[in-house]
Scaffold this active site. Structure first.
Site, PDB file in Angstrom:
ATOM      1  N   ASP A  51      -8.215  41.315 -60.759  1.00 38.51           N
ATOM      2  CA  ASP A  51      -6.792  41.623 -60.795  1.00 38.51           C
ATOM      3  C   ASP A  51      -6.372  41.979 -62.215  1.00 38.51           C
ATOM      4  OD1 ASP A  51      -6.485  41.077 -58.085  1.00 38.51           O
ATOM      5  OD2 ASP A  51      -5.981  38.970 -58.429  1.00 38.51           O
ATOM      6  N   TYR A  79     -15.881  31.281 -62.693  1.00 37.74           N
ATOM      7  CA  TYR A  79     -14.542  31.549 -63.213  1.00 37.74           C
ATOM      8  C   TYR A  79     -14.015  30.320 -63.959  1.00 37.74           C
ATOM      9  CZ  TYR A  79     -14.394  35.384 -59.789  1.00 37.74           C
ATOM     10  OH  TYR A  79     -14.661  36.512 -59.052  1.00 37.74           O
ATOM     11  N   ASP A  93      -0.055  33.952 -57.598  1.00 40.07           N
ATOM     12  CA  ASP A  93      -0.269  33.951 -59.043  1.00 40.07           C
ATOM     13  C   ASP A  93       1.070  34.054 -59.756  1.00 40.07           C
ATOM     14  OD1 ASP A  93       0.510  36.613 -58.865  1.00 40.07           O
ATOM     15  OD2 ASP A  93      -1.493  37.421 -59.210  1.00 40.07           O
ATOM     16  N   ARG A 185      -7.164  32.830 -56.391  1.00 41.70           N
ATOM     17  CA  ARG A 185      -5.716  32.714 -56.149  1.00 41.70           C
ATOM     18  C   ARG A 185      -5.443  31.849 -54.926  1.00 41.70           C
ATOM     19  NH1 ARG A 185      -2.960  38.019 -55.187  1.00 41.70           N
ATOM     20  NH2 ARG A 185      -5.021  38.960 -54.931  1.00 41.70           N
TER      21      ARG A 185
END
Length: 319
Positions: A51, A79, A93, A185
């Site tokens: 993103d 991540y 988000d 997310r």
């Protein structure tokens, strides 16, 4: 042929992977456009987007490497994320509109750790409405941006590990190792729902995709400098760098010729020494000179190896 024409011709033959450290802001396709323009390579793709608000490892594929994107997307990813508790949003988000606000986040570290443990393993996860998942042939985010109600079905996801790195309410810092198709997310949103206070993803960095680490990825500044100097080929890695999770077989020269012509082969047992042969599993096939010939699969019913993807000669880096 002029020098510029020859350079463009050479560039069009380049195949490989550029591991880019995407900054926050640009879309993944912005990065791809920059690489396509800077290299002159016509066919450029990716192995899993990030993103705009996320940063980290973005695998940009050049030339024939685009054809192995499905295998690169299977690589486990790591991540580092910050989940902000107390506010849930429609995009899951910080870019979205609030859908739930909790004035006081009264959650303990132990509660956070127990909640996170519940997401480890094979789970069902609902993607965000603002995602690229197709709904009636359109990406869900397009419908969501028009105000349409988007109801996505839960889908299988795999989370191998979640480490709690820090907890200073309302922020939860975590490191996540997961499989293909996992939405961090959604994990952030679901964590907030489990804790009863709501939550959203405040920041995200992809630190690793298989063997590709963010520490060795190329920054935007390094990319631009390499394009300006004409030395960008030095940044291109062989496309099989991302295929090491597939078993490898070195072919006899006659088998190589047959596979390149789309024919099935019966590989000698000596060539398969130490290789666990499984029906329909993809294998890397190499020529005797070490060049990647293609991806092949074993057909147990027929007792033959079938070519699945066959590659031409690949120009990599400064060759």
């Amino acid at each position: 042929m002029t020098g510029a024409q020859n350079d463009r011709t050479v560039a069009s033959d380049v195949s490989g992977i550029v591991s880019v450290n995407k900054p926050v802001g640009p879309t993944s396709f912005d990065v791809i456009r920059v690489v396509r323009k800077g290299t002159g390579v016509r066919k450029v793709g990716h192995a899993g987007t990030l993103d705009p608000a996320a940063s980290g490892v973005l695998l940009v594929l050049l030339g024939q490497a685009v054809r192995v994107s499905e295998y690169l997307m299977e690589l486990p990813k790591t991540y580092r994320a910050t989940v902000r508790l107390g506010v849930a949003t429609d995009t899951y988000d910080a870019e979205g509109a609030p859908t739930q606000v909790t004035e006081t986040v009264d959650v303990s570290r132990d509660e956070v750790e127990r909640a996170l443990a519940g997401f480890v393993g094979e789970i069902e996860q609902t993607p965000p409405a603002f995602s690229a998942v197709k709904v009636q042939g359109q990406p869900a985010y397009r419908l969501a941006r028009k105000g349409a109600a988007v109801a996505l079905r839960p889908r299988p996801a795999r989370i191998d590990r979640i480490d709690l790195l820090g907890f200073e309410p309302p922020d939860v810092d975590i490191e996540v190792e997961c499989g293909k198709g996992t939405y961090i997310r959604s994990l952030a949103h679901d964590l907030g729902q489990t804790l009863g206070c709501g939550g959203h993803l405040a920041s995200l960095v992809r630190t690793r995709a298989g063997p590709f680490a963010v520490e060795s990825a190329v920054s935007s500044e390094e990319l631009e400098a390499a394009f300006a100097s004409g030395e960008w080929r030095e940044l291109v890695l062989p496309m099989d760098c991302g295929l090491t999770h597939l078993p490898a077989i070195t072919l006899h020269i006659e088998d190589e010729k047959d596979l390149r012509h789309g024919q099935t082969v019966r590989i000698d047992e000596e060539r398969l020494a130490g290789v666990a042969v499984e029906n329909a599993r993809p294998y890397r096939a190499y020529a005797e000179d070490g060049g990647l010939v293609g991806i092949i699969r074993y057909d147990a019913a027929a007792g033959v190896w079938r070519p699945w993807k066959v590659f031409g000669s690949q120009r990599v880096g400064s060759e």
